[in-house]
Design an enzyme around this catalytic site. Sequence first.
Site, PDB file in Angstrom:
ATOM      1  N   LYS A 125       3.155 -10.946   1.113  1.00 40.28           N
ATOM      2  CA  LYS A 125       2.390 -11.981   1.817  1.00 40.28           C
ATOM      3  C   LYS A 125       0.975 -11.487   2.104  1.00 40.28           C
ATOM      4  O   LYS A 125      -0.007 -12.193   1.839  1.00 40.28           O
ATOM      5  CB  LYS A 125       3.117 -12.354   3.110  1.00 40.28           C
ATOM      6  N   LYS A 161      -8.454  -5.677   7.657  1.00 43.79           N
ATOM      7  CA  LYS A 161      -7.007  -5.421   7.650  1.00 43.79           C
ATOM      8  C   LYS A 161      -6.391  -5.751   6.289  1.00 43.79           C
ATOM      9  O   LYS A 161      -5.556  -4.993   5.773  1.00 43.79           O
ATOM     10  CB  LYS A 161      -6.337  -6.264   8.736  1.00 43.79           C
TER      11      LYS A 161
END
Length: 296
Positions: A245, A175
Amino acid sequence: MTTFQRIGFIGLGVMGEPICRNLARKSGLPVMAFDLDAAALARSVAADIAGAESVAALVAACDVLFLSLPSGEVVEQLAQQPGGLLEGARAGQVVVDLSTSPVDTTRRLAAAFAERGAALVDAPVARTRAAAEAGTLSVMVGAEPALYERIKPLIATFATDIALCGPVGCGQVVKILNNMVLFETVLALSEAKAIGERAGVDAGLLFDTLSKGSADSFALRSHGLKAIVPGEFPERAFSVRYARKDLAYALKLAQATGVDARGARTVDGWFGEAIEAGLGEQYHPVISRLVGGPAK
């Protein structure tokens, strides 16, 4: 066939709320949810999802828990805090983390749950809120094969593409790299738009033509044609702050593996500039407004 009795769900945010509803509608199991946002919890209760008064109450009542939280740091805090996930964990319990979290954090928490006889699975989700609503997310799973087969029917209530990527942590690896590649592609599209327009080519025509050639990609058709060309960068989408992030996790992984990820570092620089310009809460392709600078 799953052997679980009750599903717990923590985190009813942009992605978590529709995922939780799909679990409640399609899993055939009772679902209990917890969130600090009273309005989100009330909407879920109205959809026949039981509300939990606390994390501890939810952990005690459910044998499989799904987490949809803003970051790995929040996941770790929820696990470690008094009355948190680890304190209440018991043998046979399974925690499925749908959040995007650092690989080392995921593996460290998995070891802590294993000490209590429980299991942590990483299953970060990809695609949009619309896909979460429709139940067509993509999910990358890090788990042992036998456990994967147990949780797969539950994940299938909100995802159409589910991949077992390897043992714990491998779902996060895939991911994180998925997002890194996406962000770098969005930067390339932003550069192409700036150059093309200054060279006299309409951005819509440019991107439409590129979509018919070897430069075609999901990012071009979705982020390029639907966001960069019309200049639509809403809030409560995948914001610059959230994207940065996730990119920080990729840069951390690159450092740990000894890879010079200078393309990712360049994107990080643009994200930083966007935040400084007050664009941090907008959809991350908003960096296209900054790329290229003022015309000369």
